[in-house]
Design a protein around this motif. Structure first.
Motif, PDB file in Angstrom:
ATOM      1  N   TYR A 188      15.836 -20.835   6.437  1.00 48.45           N
ATOM      2  CA  TYR A 188      14.713 -19.934   6.173  1.00 48.45           C
ATOM      3  C   TYR A 188      14.423 -19.211   7.471  1.00 48.45           C
ATOM      4  O   TYR A 188      14.719 -19.723   8.545  1.00 48.45           O
ATOM      5  N   GLN A 189      13.805 -18.026   7.358  1.00 48.50           N
ATOM      6  CA  GLN A 189      13.466 -17.322   8.587  1.00 48.50           C
ATOM      7  C   GLN A 189      12.068 -16.746   8.495  1.00 48.50           C
ATOM      8  O   GLN A 189      11.578 -16.437   7.410  1.00 48.50           O
ATOM      9  N   ALA A 190      11.443 -16.616   9.657  1.00 49.36           N
ATOM     10  CA  ALA A 190      10.114 -16.012   9.722  1.00 49.36           C
ATOM     11  C   ALA A 190      10.003 -15.233  11.019  1.00 49.36           C
ATOM     12  O   ALA A 190      10.473 -15.674  12.061  1.00 49.36           O
ATOM     13  N   ALA A 191       9.367 -14.069  10.920  1.00 55.40           N
ATOM     14  CA  ALA A 191       9.207 -13.226  12.111  1.00 55.40           C
ATOM     15  C   ALA A 191       7.858 -13.453  12.778  1.00 55.40           C
ATOM     16  O   ALA A 191       7.622 -12.982  13.880  1.00 55.40           O
ATOM     17  N   ASN A 192       6.972 -14.185  12.110  1.00 54.60           N
ATOM     18  CA  ASN A 192       5.667 -14.455  12.732  1.00 54.60           C
ATOM     19  C   ASN A 192       5.095 -15.769  12.217  1.00 54.60           C
ATOM     20  O   ASN A 192       5.636 -16.378  11.295  1.00 54.60           O
ATOM     21  N   GLY A 193       4.010 -16.159  12.813  1.00 53.90           N
ATOM     22  CA  GLY A 193       3.412 -17.460  12.524  1.00 53.90           C
ATOM     23  C   GLY A 193       2.925 -17.606  11.100  1.00 53.90           C
ATOM     24  O   GLY A 193       3.085 -18.651  10.481  1.00 53.90           O
ATOM     25  N   LYS A 194       2.337 -16.532  10.575  1.00 59.58           N
ATOM     26  CA  LYS A 194       1.786 -16.621   9.226  1.00 59.58           C
ATOM     27  C   LYS A 194       2.897 -16.917   8.217  1.00 59.58           C
ATOM     28  O   LYS A 194       2.777 -17.818   7.378  1.00 59.58           O
TER      29      LYS A 194
END
Length: 127
Positions: free
Chosen positions: A31-37
Motif C-alpha cells: 500500500y502507499q500513502a503520500a501523507n499522514g492522513k
C-alpha cells in the motif's frame, strides 16, 4: 496464509513506486500513502504488518504519524526513512517504537533484507 502487508509512506512519488515494486516482487501486499492522513486511513482499514515511514512529510510529520500508528496498533512494525542529519528525530522515533531507520539515499537491498527479516522470521501465531 495471508500475505504480509507493507505500507510505504513518502511524499516522493518515485520512492513510493520503487519500494512498491521491490516489495510486491518479494510477495508482499503493498500500500502507499503520500501523507499522514492517507497513511492512517490505510492503517485503520488494512492493518499493515510493517510501515516504511519517511520522517519528513508535509503536514503531519513522520514522528506524529508514528505516534498515531502505535496508538492504533502497537504491533505494527515501523522502519523510518530519514534524510541526512535528522539524528535527534531518529532518537525520538526509536523511543516511540520505530525498529530502525535508513538514511536516504538508502541501499534498496539492505532495506529489502531488513523488511524480510522483520516479516519472514516472525513465527506465525494465529490470533
Amino acid at each position: 496464509m495471508d500475505k504480509h502487508k507493507v505500507l510505504i509512506v513518502d511524499d516522493q512519488n518515485g520512492i513510493r513506486i520503487l519500494l512498491m515494486e521491490v516489495f510486491s516482487s518479494e510477495g508482499y501486499e503493498t500500500y502507499q500513502a503520500a501523507n499522514g492522513k492517507i497513511a492512517l486511513d490505510i492503517v485503520r482499514k488494512h492493518e499493515p504488518d510493517l510501515v516504511l515511514l519517511d520522517m519528513k512529510i508535509p503536514g503531519m510529520d513522520g514522528l506524529e504519524i508514528l505516534k498515531h500508528i502505535k496508538q492504533m496498533n502497537p504491533d505494527i512494525k515501523v522502519i523510518m526513512m530519514t534524510a541526512y542529519g535528522e539524528l535527534d528525530m531518529i532518537k525520538e522515533a526509536t523511543d516511540l517504537g520505530a525498529l530502525m531507520h535508513f538514511t536516504k539515499p538508502f541501499d534498496i537491498d539492505e532495506m529489502r533484507l531488513a523488511v524480510n527479516m522483520q516479516l519472514k522470521n516472525k513465527t506465525n501465531t494465529c490470533s
